[in-house]
Design an enzyme around this catalytic site. Structure first.
Site, PDB file in Angstrom:
ATOM      1  N   HIS A 161     -10.231  -5.291  -3.360  1.00 21.21           N
ATOM      2  CA  HIS A 161      -9.437  -5.952  -2.570  1.00 21.21           C
ATOM      3  C   HIS A 161      -8.751  -6.340  -1.487  1.00 21.21           C
ATOM      4  CE1 HIS A 161     -10.014  -1.475  -2.862  1.00 21.21           C
ATOM      5  NE2 HIS A 161      -8.996  -1.374  -0.609  1.00 21.21           N
ATOM      6  N   HIS A 200      -7.402  -5.934   1.882  1.00 29.07           N
ATOM      7  CA  HIS A 200      -5.993  -5.111   2.949  1.00 29.07           C
ATOM      8  C   HIS A 200      -5.409  -6.049   3.742  1.00 29.07           C
ATOM      9  CE1 HIS A 200      -6.809  -0.733   2.200  1.00 29.07           C
ATOM     10  NE2 HIS A 200      -7.962  -1.183   2.228  1.00 29.07           N
ATOM     11  N   ASN A 254     -13.185  -3.169   2.250  1.00 27.00           N
ATOM     12  CA  ASN A 254     -14.413  -2.078   2.526  1.00 27.00           C
ATOM     13  C   ASN A 254     -14.931  -2.127   1.521  1.00 27.00           C
ATOM     14  OD1 ASN A 254     -13.006  -0.708   4.511  1.00 27.00           O
ATOM     15  ND2 ASN A 254     -11.161   0.321   3.040  1.00 27.00           N
ATOM     16  N   ASP A 292       0.496  -1.968   0.099  1.00 24.64           N
ATOM     17  CA  ASP A 292       0.398   0.085   0.484  1.00 24.64           C
ATOM     18  C   ASP A 292       1.042   1.345   0.123  1.00 24.64           C
ATOM     19  OD1 ASP A 292      -3.579   0.462   1.012  1.00 24.64           O
ATOM     20  OD2 ASP A 292      -1.974   2.349   1.151  1.00 24.64           O
ATOM     21  N   ILE A 293       0.760   2.232  -0.900  1.00 34.23           N
ATOM     22  CA  ILE A 293       1.286   3.257  -1.320  1.00 34.23           C
ATOM     23  C   ILE A 293       1.286   4.084   0.213  1.00 34.23           C
ATOM     24  CG2 ILE A 293      -0.416   4.970  -1.538  1.00 34.23           C
ATOM     25  CD1 ILE A 293       1.408   5.969  -3.991  1.00 34.23           C
ATOM     26  N   GLU A 297     -12.214   3.322  -1.433  1.00 33.37           N
ATOM     27  CA  GLU A 297     -11.455   4.257  -1.979  1.00 33.37           C
ATOM     28  C   GLU A 297     -11.495   4.091  -3.313  1.00 33.37           C
ATOM     29  OE1 GLU A 297      -8.133   5.929  -0.571  1.00 33.37           O
ATOM     30  OE2 GLU A 297      -9.012   7.073   1.323  1.00 33.37           O
ATOM     31  N   VAL A 298     -11.002   3.055  -3.637  1.00 30.83           N
ATOM     32  CA  VAL A 298     -10.925   2.076  -4.762  1.00 30.83           C
ATOM     33  C   VAL A 298     -11.741   0.913  -5.865  1.00 30.83           C
ATOM     34  CG1 VAL A 298      -8.930   1.008  -6.629  1.00 30.83           C
ATOM     35  CG2 VAL A 298      -8.334   2.233  -4.799  1.00 30.83           C
TER      36      VAL A 298
HETATM   37  P1  AMP Z   1     -10.075   1.588   0.338  1.00 28.71           P
HETATM   38  O1  AMP Z   1     -10.010   2.783   0.934  1.00 28.71           O
HETATM   39  O2  AMP Z   1     -10.429  -0.056   0.719  1.00 28.71           O
HETATM   40  O3  AMP Z   1     -10.737   1.417  -0.969  1.00 28.71           O
HETATM   41  O4  AMP Z   1      -7.626   0.969   0.520  1.00 28.71           O
HETATM   42  C1  AMP Z   1      -7.407   2.030  -1.119  1.00 28.71           C
HETATM   43  C2  AMP Z   1      -6.056   0.681  -0.602  1.00 28.71           C
HETATM   44  O5  AMP Z   1      -5.120   1.799  -1.878  1.00 28.71           O
HETATM   45  C3  AMP Z   1      -6.023   2.938   0.424  1.00 28.71           C
HETATM   46  O6  AMP Z   1      -5.306   2.005   1.749  1.00 28.71           O
HETATM   47  C4  AMP Z   1      -4.495   3.207  -0.679  1.00 28.71           C
HETATM   48  O7  AMP Z   1      -3.366   3.899   0.242  1.00 28.71           O
HETATM   49  C5  AMP Z   1      -4.014   2.657  -1.456  1.00 28.71           C
HETATM   50  N1  AMP Z   1      -3.761   2.962  -2.188  1.00 28.71           N
HETATM   51  C6  AMP Z   1      -4.118   4.414  -4.244  1.00 28.71           C
HETATM   52  N2  AMP Z   1      -3.476   4.461  -4.512  1.00 28.71           N
HETATM   53  C7  AMP Z   1      -2.154   3.698  -4.475  1.00 28.71           C
HETATM   54  C8  AMP Z   1      -1.184   3.206  -5.350  1.00 28.71           C
HETATM   55  N3  AMP Z   1      -0.756   3.362  -5.906  1.00 28.71           N
HETATM   56  N4  AMP Z   1      -0.196   1.905  -5.112  1.00 28.71           N
HETATM   57  C9  AMP Z   1      -0.708   2.020  -3.798  1.00 28.71           C
HETATM   58  N5  AMP Z   1      -1.581   1.212  -2.663  1.00 28.71           N
HETATM   59  C10 AMP Z   1      -2.784   2.727  -3.628  1.00 28.71           C
END
Ligand code: AMP
Length: 125
Positions: free
Chosen positions: A110, A112, A97, A39-40, A105-106
């Protein structure tokens, strides 16, 4: 903006771009079913994301549409990665999530994987 539970798959999401190789990542593991990368913005000593290679918005979407082979391959990989990272003895947490209430967010399904030290309470509001 958090993902709504009913949004269609958006192939411009950041994980789709990572899968296409358009955005770099720090890969931990890859096979035909999954890509796992750091994770970034890590929220634990170890914070790895495991994503299926197929285009699924959420666990509901994945459970409904992925093949048995993809589902088995995904979860087998999650377990394998936890073991490969040396977390089996000390412990780890997996979390997915979905939607607004969970703050997703994405919009690409996925998991974690957290570990490497005490992880605190399961849920903080
Ligand atoms: P979620 O809130 O479960 O959708 O988590 C999305 C996760 O993606 C967050 O923990 C972010 O820090 C992570 N994230 C977003 N962009 C990147 C990226 N380019 N590389 C790695 N992790 C990312």
């Amino acid at each position: 903006m958090p993902v709504s539970g009913l949004d269609p798959y958006d192939d411009q999401n950041i994980f789709a771009k990572i899968l296409r190789g358009a955005i770099p990542n720090r890969t931990v593991y890859e096979d035909e079913f999954v890509l796992a990368f750091h994770d970034i913005a890590p929220q634990a000593e170890v914070h790895v994301l495991v994503i299926p290679k197929g285009a699924y918005v959420s666990l509901v979407d994945f459970a409904a549409k992925a093949s048995e082979v993809e589902i088995a391959g995904f979860w087998r990989a999650v377990g394998r990665i936890a073991g490969d990272l040396g977390l089996e003895q000390s412990g780890y947490r997996i979390l997915a999530n979905h939607g607004t209430d969970a703050g997703q967010e994405v919009p690409h399904f996925h998991v974690h994987l957290f570990g490497g030290g005490p992880l605190g309470r399961m849920i903080q509001t």
